[in-house]
Design an enzyme around this catalytic site. Sequence first.
Site, PDB file in Angstrom:
ATOM      1  N   ASP A   1     -27.236  12.804  -1.046  1.00  0.00           N
ATOM      2  CA  ASP A   1     -27.495  11.529  -0.382  1.00  0.00           C
ATOM      3  C   ASP A   1     -26.266  10.618  -0.452  1.00  0.00           C
ATOM      4  O   ASP A   1     -25.504  10.656  -1.423  1.00  0.00           O
ATOM      5  CB  ASP A   1     -28.696  10.860  -1.079  1.00  0.00           C
ATOM      6  CG  ASP A   1     -29.337   9.785  -0.237  1.00  0.00           C
ATOM      7  OD1 ASP A   1     -29.492   9.994   0.972  1.00  0.00           O
ATOM      8  OD2 ASP A   1     -29.689   8.734  -0.803  1.00  0.00           O
TER       9      ASP A   1
ATOM     10  N   GLU B   1     -25.146  14.144   3.501  1.00  0.00           N
ATOM     11  CA  GLU B   1     -25.866  13.075   4.221  1.00  0.00           C
ATOM     12  C   GLU B   1     -24.827  12.046   4.637  1.00  0.00           C
ATOM     13  O   GLU B   1     -24.398  11.211   3.833  1.00  0.00           O
ATOM     14  CB  GLU B   1     -26.940  12.468   3.320  1.00  0.00           C
ATOM     15  CG  GLU B   1     -27.855  11.475   4.037  1.00  0.00           C
ATOM     16  CD  GLU B   1     -27.281  10.060   4.082  1.00  0.00           C
ATOM     17  OE1 GLU B   1     -26.740   9.656   5.132  1.00  0.00           O
ATOM     18  OE2 GLU B   1     -27.378   9.372   3.058  1.00  0.00           O
TER      19      GLU B   1
ATOM     20  N   ASP C   1     -36.760   8.542   5.649  1.00  0.00           N
ATOM     21  CA  ASP C   1     -36.562   7.097   5.802  1.00  0.00           C
ATOM     22  C   ASP C   1     -36.869   6.606   7.213  1.00  0.00           C
ATOM     23  O   ASP C   1     -36.843   5.391   7.462  1.00  0.00           O
ATOM     24  CB  ASP C   1     -35.117   6.717   5.456  1.00  0.00           C
ATOM     25  CG  ASP C   1     -34.880   6.614   3.957  1.00  0.00           C
ATOM     26  OD1 ASP C   1     -35.858   6.424   3.208  1.00  0.00           O
ATOM     27  OD2 ASP C   1     -33.721   6.730   3.538  1.00  0.00           O
TER      28      ASP C   1
END
Length: 491
Positions: free
Chosen positions: A289, A336, A389
Site C-alpha cells: 500500500d 499500489e 476504498d
Amino acid sequence: MRASGILLPVTSLPSLYGIGCFSKEAYEFVDQLEKGGEKYWQILPLGPTGYGDSPYQSFSTYAGNPYFIDLETLVKEGLLTKEECDSVDFGSNPAYVDYEKIYLGRFGLLEKAFHRFVPDQEYETFVENNREWLEDYSLYMAIKNSLGGIAWSEWEAPLKTRQAEALEEKRQELKEQIAFICFQQYEFAKQWKKLKSYANEKDIQIIGDIPIYVAFDSADAWANPELFQFDENSTPLAVAGCPPDAFAATGQLWGNPLYRWDYHAQTGYVWWISRLRHCFTLYDVVRVDHFRGFDEYYAIPYGDKTAENGVWKKGPGIDLFHTVKKELGDANIIAEDLGYLTESVMKLVEDTGYPGMKVLQFAFDSREESNYLPHNYPHNCVVYTGTHDNNTVRGWLDDMCEEDNALAEDYMNNADTPKDERPWEFIRLALGSVADLAVIPLQDYLCLGTEARINLPSTLGNNWKWRLVPGQVTDEMLAKMCHLNKLFGRL
C-alpha cells in the site's frame, strides 16, 4: 500469463459466528473461485485490529487477527463445545459484522479453549520459530490488556522505554496472559496455513496486502523505536499523512510513525527484509500500500491537528528494492501506485518491474484524459473495477456526475443498459483489457450497491462490516464468470 481474481476480505465471508473466518465457508469460497475460473483471491491485511476495526491500523505487522480463528474447528479439536459457541451473542444481522459483540464474545471463548489446550511439540516449534516477533508482541498485548487497552505511549516510563527489569517483572506477572496470546497466534497460523494450502492445491494464489506504515500503537513501534523518527522519550517527531487536495481541504492526518530511512539503510534494510519474508510465508503475492511513500513521504509535525504543515521528504527509493531482490529474489509484489504520481514515483515503479494498479472507477473523468482508461494500459499492471476504498460499481454509478456518466456511456456504448446490469459491463471491460491480471471485488459480480461498500476513507463506524450471506454466490453466476474468463483468455 493472463489471469483473473476476486477481491474479498476474510471478514466478508459467511460463517456461523458473526464474522468471516477460516471456517468451512472459506473452503467453499475457494471451491467457488475454482468453478469461476479464478486464479487469485485478494484479501486485506490479516493483522489484529483495534479501535475503528481497520486492518490498516494493526497492533502488529507480524501477528494474525484472533477473529479469524474458526471456532467450529476448536469444537472439533475438543477445545470448545458447540453449546458454548451458540450461547454467545455475535449479532443478529448475518450481512454485517457487529464488531462490539465480536470483541465482547470471542475472547472469552478463546480463553476457554486455551485453558483446555495442552501444548505439544508442534506448538513449541511454532513459538520457537516465531520468537523474533512473538515474544515482543505477546508481552506488548498482555501489558496493554492489563492496563485497560491504553496505548504504550501512556505506559509508565520503565515500560514505555522497555527497561529490562520492568519488562522481566511483567513477563512473570502476566505469564498466563502471554501464553494465551501465543496460543491465539498458534491457532491462527495453523488454520491459515491449512486454508492457504487448500487454495494453492486448486491453483489459486493468495494476494495479501501490507500497509507501508505500522500503527503507532503497535508492538512494532514499541519494541523497535530505533526504526522510527522518535525522540529520546519515544515520542514521534513527525507522522504520516497526505497533503491537502480537492478531496480533503486540510489533508489527511494518518498519525503513523515515520521510518528513519537512513538507519534502515545502514542495517541493510534488515527489518523490511524480515517483514517481507514473513509476508511471503502468509501470501503468494503481496500488494504494498502507498508505494509512492518509498520515493517521497509526507511528514507532518507531531501534534498538529491537520496535515497542512507537512513537507515532502526523500524515501529510500530503488535502493530498498535492490536489497529486496538480492535477499528475496524476484518477489511477487504489486505496487499500489494510485493517486497523483510524480515522474520520480513512476520511474521507481518502472525500475522495480512491479506491476502497478489501474482502477476503472478513476478512468471516467470528463475534465481530462486518464491513464486509467483501458486503451492506455501496459501489460504489466493489475486492473480493478474498484478497490476496498471505492464504492461498488453500482453505487458509484449512482454518484457519478452527468458529464462523467456521459463519457462512460460513450466509451462503453452502453447508454441503453439498465444501471443494475452495468457492473457486468465494467467487469467485461476489465477482463478484456491487456492487463496481465484483473481483480474484481465480489460485490461487483453481485451488482450490489453502496450497502456493500467495504470502506469509506477518513470515516469511522460503518467500515469493514459487509458480509456475504449463504446462497448469494450462485452456480449460474460462477458459470458466467468462468465463461468471461475463457472468452478473454484468463483461464
